[in-house]
Design a protein around this motif. Structure first.
Motif, PDB file in Angstrom:
ATOM      1  N   VAL A  24       0.825  -1.040   0.091  1.00  0.00           N
ATOM      2  CA  VAL A  24       0.136  -0.042  -0.036  1.00  0.00           C
ATOM      3  C   VAL A  24       0.960   1.282  -0.073  1.00  0.00           C
ATOM      4  N   LEU A  25       1.617   1.468   1.130  1.00  0.00           N
ATOM      5  CA  LEU A  25       2.253   2.682   1.322  1.00  0.00           C
ATOM      6  C   LEU A  25       3.525   2.870   0.592  1.00  0.00           C
ATOM      7  N   GLY A  26       4.198   1.675   0.073  1.00  0.00           N
ATOM      8  CA  GLY A  26       5.140   1.606  -0.702  1.00  0.00           C
ATOM      9  C   GLY A  26       5.176   2.559  -2.126  1.00  0.00           C
ATOM     10  N   ALA A  27       3.940   2.545  -2.554  1.00  0.00           N
ATOM     11  CA  ALA A  27       3.716   3.139  -3.564  1.00  0.00           C
ATOM     12  C   ALA A  27       4.225   4.599  -3.566  1.00  0.00           C
ATOM     13  N   ILE A  28       4.244   5.299  -2.221  1.00  0.00           N
ATOM     14  CA  ILE A  28       4.431   6.740  -2.349  1.00  0.00           C
ATOM     15  C   ILE A  28       5.887   6.851  -1.514  1.00  0.00           C
ATOM     16  N   ASN A  29       6.470   5.936  -1.211  1.00  0.00           N
ATOM     17  CA  ASN A  29       7.705   5.790  -0.630  1.00  0.00           C
ATOM     18  C   ASN A  29       8.624   4.735  -0.883  1.00  0.00           C
ATOM     19  N   GLU A  30       9.747   5.447  -1.901  1.00  0.00           N
ATOM     20  CA  GLU A  30      10.819   4.419  -2.287  1.00  0.00           C
ATOM     21  C   GLU A  30      11.477   3.858  -1.161  1.00  0.00           C
ATOM     22  N   ASP A  31      11.854   4.419  -0.175  1.00  0.00           N
ATOM     23  CA  ASP A  31      12.407   3.984   0.875  1.00  0.00           C
ATOM     24  C   ASP A  31      11.877   2.921   1.734  1.00  0.00           C
ATOM     25  N   LEU A  32      10.600   2.987   1.765  1.00  0.00           N
ATOM     26  CA  LEU A  32       9.707   1.711   2.355  1.00  0.00           C
ATOM     27  C   LEU A  32       9.764   0.513   1.458  1.00  0.00           C
ATOM     28  N   THR A  33       9.510   0.789   0.101  1.00  0.00           N
ATOM     29  CA  THR A  33       9.719  -0.359  -0.839  1.00  0.00           C
ATOM     30  C   THR A  33      11.183  -1.019  -0.600  1.00  0.00           C
ATOM     31  N   ASN A  34      12.200  -0.276  -0.210  1.00  0.00           N
ATOM     32  CA  ASN A  34      13.372  -1.137  -0.382  1.00  0.00           C
ATOM     33  C   ASN A  34      13.812  -1.881   0.980  1.00  0.00           C
ATOM     34  N   LEU A  35      12.958  -1.606   1.978  1.00  0.00           N
ATOM     35  CA  LEU A  35      13.201  -2.201   3.250  1.00  0.00           C
ATOM     36  C   LEU A  35      12.513  -3.736   3.187  1.00  0.00           C
ATOM     37  N   SER A  36      13.346  -4.510   4.277  1.00  0.00           N
ATOM     38  CA  SER A  36      13.143  -5.954   4.445  1.00  0.00           C
ATOM     39  C   SER A  36      12.450  -5.810   5.689  1.00  0.00           C
ATOM     40  N   PHE A  37      11.916  -7.076   6.140  1.00  0.00           N
ATOM     41  CA  PHE A  37      11.054  -7.302   7.311  1.00  0.00           C
ATOM     42  C   PHE A  37      12.213  -7.094   8.535  1.00  0.00           C
ATOM     43  N   ALA A  38      13.499  -7.698   8.267  1.00  0.00           N
ATOM     44  CA  ALA A  38      14.786  -7.666   8.953  1.00  0.00           C
ATOM     45  C   ALA A  38      15.059  -6.078   9.410  1.00  0.00           C
ATOM     46  N   ASP A  39      14.653  -5.282   8.669  1.00  0.00           N
ATOM     47  CA  ASP A  39      15.013  -3.935   8.524  1.00  0.00           C
ATOM     48  C   ASP A  39      14.372  -2.983   9.763  1.00  0.00           C
TER      49      ASP A  39
END
Length: 330
Positions: free
Chosen positions: A196-211
């Protein structure tokens, strides 16, 4: 023929002059324009139990140095309602001065009906901006509001008060207002959140659950909201205030403006896209719904679009049934 041309030219000038008179924008200061003080907001609100609230006042765009003479501002509280009747005042008026890499807070004197904008000994001028802090009732059952108005400005300097010198405050009553928390306990939950929100935040898209730690906070204030995703290894920023250096953690944040009413929620704000290596700032719009059950806030996200370049089928995110997350009152 010449008379007609001259008449039309003068008429055009008169029309332009009339437009300028009605234009609320403030022109930069030069030798022909006075300095102008403006309130940073015309209205505000906070939760019932807030004990204080800050209003910024600043000089509009200007050229050259700020005034070297004291400025006196006469103020009044009017239209007090509910809990604020005879129960609202100014607690302090402050401004900030930078010295090297450090920032120091200083206070301006004020009396019952006057704020005194003095010349700072280090700046050599009056401060460019300052904050008026209101002391509020601060009780859980606070209701009503008040109006604060700067009624008069006096100074030997060439300073004027902006036409909009009134600030209206009220208790924030919409049902989503306040702080909420969400726990993402699995990789699947985090992937749904990112979808959902990764669509408006590239930094969120690049995170993994371990981050991430799994903790997500959501805060609705007056017209503005903020989501913060807590990181396992946040960036550390050193901030110097009052001569002391403190370390602050920087987590991932998404900010926007919102409207929430009768179960419908819209959030809008800026997001950055990268096109051929060039960053571009665009506007997003989130369409969602919400329900509140006691201490739980369920938000269902249906669509996110890019308002600047949207055509049907180009949604950044869309789900007919929606994706729901349950936040708990903090």
């Amino acid at each position: 023929m010449k008379k007609s041309i001259i008449y039309l030219f003068l008429l055009g000038l008169a029309t332009l002059s009339a437009c300028d008179d009605s234009e609320p924008d403030v022109e930069p200061n030069d030798d022909n324009f006075p300095f102008r003080l403006v309130l940073d907001a015309e209205e505000g609100a906070a939760l019932p139990d807030e004990e204080d609230y800050g209003l910024e006042v600043k000089f509009a765009d200007y050229i050259g140095e700020l005034p070297h003479q004291q400025v006196n501002l006469t103020y009044a509280f009017t239209d007090t309602e509910g809990s604020f009747v005879d129960n609202v005042s100014i607690s302090k008026v402050t401004y900030k001065v930078e010295d090297g890499d450090c920032e120091y807070e200083r206070e301006l004197p004020f009396v019952e009906s006057t704020i005194i904008l003095i010349v700072d000994e280090d700046l050599g001028t009056v401060p460019e901006e300052f904050e008026i802090e209101f002391a509020l009732p601060g009780a859980d059952d606070t209701e009503g509001g008040f109006t604060f108005e700067i009624t008069e400005l006096t100074s030997q300097a060439d300073v004027l008060l902006n036409q909009a010198a009134t600030f209206e405050y009220e208790v924030l009553e919409n049902d989503v207002a306040g702080a909420w928390v969400l726990d993402l306990n699995s990789e699947d939950e985090f992937e749904a959140f990112k979808s959902v929100l990764g669509a408006i935040n590239e930094d969120l898209t690049n995170l993994s659950f371990a981050d991430i730690t799994g903790a997500v906070s959501l805060e609705f204030e007056f017209e503005e909201m903020k989501i913060e995703v807590e990181l396992q290894n946040p960036e550390i920023e050193e901030v110097c205030e009052e001569g002391e250096i403190e370390q602050e953690e920087t987590h991932l944040e998404i900010e926007g403006e919102y409207e929430a009413e009768e179960g419908e929620l819209e959030i809008g704000g800026d997001h950055i896209i990268t096109d051929d290596g060039v960053e571009e700032e665009l506007e997003y719009l989130i369409t969602a719904s919400y329900t509140i059950n006691g201490e739980e806030l369920e938000i269902t996200f249906y669509q996110i679009i890019d308002e600047d370049q949207y055509e049907e089928g180009d949604e950044l995110f869309t789900s007919e049934s929606g994706i729901t997350f349950t936040f708990i009152k903090d």
